[in-house]
Design an enzyme around this catalytic site. Structure first.
Site, PDB file in Angstrom:
ATOM      1  N   ARG A  76     -79.394   9.372 -59.298  1.00 13.41           N
ATOM      2  CA  ARG A  76     -78.419  10.358 -58.821  1.00 13.41           C
ATOM      3  C   ARG A  76     -78.106  11.374 -59.908  1.00 13.41           C
ATOM      4  O   ARG A  76     -77.963  12.573 -59.629  1.00 13.41           O
ATOM      5  CB  ARG A  76     -77.147   9.669 -58.352  1.00 13.41           C
ATOM      6  N   ASP A  89     -76.590   8.600 -44.337  1.00 17.01           N
ATOM      7  CA  ASP A  89     -75.149   8.701 -44.133  1.00 17.01           C
ATOM      8  C   ASP A  89     -74.861   8.862 -42.654  1.00 17.01           C
ATOM      9  O   ASP A  89     -75.664   9.463 -41.917  1.00 17.01           O
ATOM     10  CB  ASP A  89     -74.580   9.896 -44.912  1.00 17.01           C
ATOM     11  N   TYR A 119     -64.312  12.054 -38.104  1.00 17.53           N
ATOM     12  CA  TYR A 119     -64.653  13.047 -39.124  1.00 17.53           C
ATOM     13  C   TYR A 119     -64.876  14.420 -38.489  1.00 17.53           C
ATOM     14  O   TYR A 119     -64.502  15.446 -39.063  1.00 17.53           O
ATOM     15  CB  TYR A 119     -65.905  12.622 -39.874  1.00 17.53           C
TER      16      TYR A 119
END
Length: 342
Positions: free
Chosen positions: A39, A76, A150
């Site tokens: 990352r 995700d 969301y």
């Protein structure tokens, strides 16, 4: 029928595997030094998700290190609203943001971008070509209620009050959002299966925030629709449902959604689950992630209890939610020793 070389698929078919299968939610992530290094090299979270080479590498990292029986796709749950047409970003230290928030914008105004799903399918293909033969490949998606929270608010919240209120005020508009998520989710999971995943999990992380009637409308109904449509298109694809925080309502979820297996969070007593849930329903879970973080005697007692109570029924060992980023590698190694020593 799955062979003995894939213990996790054996359990998902309703049989007991000689080797207890183990995988952990969020097993590919920040507790791993190799993940942190990649990352740091590649940049932000979303850049990793949409880079098939990086996402495949992250998916495979915990398999190489621990030999888990299941590999869970690194992606995700908000990829689906991104494909529906909202813009998605991850700010440093802020969590995900979706725009425009649908609390004050129209779903109909969004322009669908299904091509945003394509990099995920390429990730699946790359992982599939490198997985050990005995490892089951798991895909996933967020369940409509959790994803919609969301989409409506534009970000996460502690109690989903904005979305719950929106659903009360305008149930027709909210139903359209939930149905759009469900429709895109079926296409997305079919695409994952066609690219190489062997089973899928539906994450409903915020299912526990709903009142009973809303739970029926926004969790059970759309989940049942997803499962039915998936089964119509890919009959042999096992579906694991994971409605977090719903307590005893998980029995209704098990009976009414049609999922092939049920993930239990850490608040569900194993003894209650054995009594309340169908005896032939494969169960997944449900070690408290904090017990794994603590290690030592707390970990050993918790693992022993789960293994004892779920002995004699199809069971996949997992956590009650995602692994905590501060969890020591040695605690995960000890967990595997304890499970496989039985």
């Amino acid at each position: 029928m799955p062979g003995p070389s894939k213990p996790l698929l054996t359990v998902l078919s309703g049989r007991i595997s000689e080797r207890k299968p183990v995988w952990l939610m969020r097993q590919a992530g920040r507790y791993l030094p190799e993940y942190r290094a990649l990352r740091a090299e590649k940049g932000g979270f979303l850049a990793l998700v949409y880079d098939p080479d990086a996402a495949a590498e992250i998916t495979l990292q915990p398999i190489r290190r621990f030999g888990f029986d299941g590999a869970i796709l690194f992606s995700d749950i908000l990829i689906v609203p991104h494909a529906i047409g909202q813009e998605l970003s991850f700010g440093a230290g802020e969590g995900p943001r979706l725009s425009p928030p649908l609390v004050d914008a129209s779903l109909a105004a969004l322009e669908r971008v299904p091509a945003r799903l394509e990099p995920i399918y390429r990730t699946v293909e790359k992982v599939k070509s490198q997985l050990p033969a005995e490892t089951t490949f798991l895909g996933f998606a967020g369940s409509p209620w959790t994803v919609a929270t969301y989409m409506v608010a534009g970000q996460g919240s502690r109690d989903q009050a904005e979305t719950r209120g929106f659903a009360y005020r305008d149930p027709a508009a909210f139903s359209a959002i939930v149905d759009a998520v469900a429709h895109m989710t079926v296409d997305y999971l079919v695409g994952q299966a066609d690219a190489g995943v062997e089973a899928v999990q539906l994450f409903d992380s915020w299912a526990g925030s709903l009142a009973p009637a809303q739970f029926e409308d926004w969790v059970i109904r759309p989940t049942a629709a997803i499962v039915a449509n998936l089964k119509a298109r890919r009959p042999n694809l096992p579906v694991i449902g994971f409605p977090k925080g719903v307590g005893s309502r998980i029995a209704a979820y098990a009976n009414e959604t049609g999922v092939d297996a049920l993930g239990l969070d850490e608040t569900i007593a194993p003894e209650w689950a054995v009594e309340a849930l169908p005896a032939d329903l494969p169960i997944q879970g449900n070690l408290d992630p904090l017990a794994l973080l603590a290690g030592g005697e707390a970990l050993e007692k918790a693992v022993a209890r789960i293994l004892s109570v779920f002995a004699g029924r199809p069971h996949i060992f997992n956590l009650g939610h995602g692994i905590i980023k501060e969890t020591p590698i040695g605690h995960v190694e000890r967990l595997l020793e304890l499970v496989h020593a039985r």
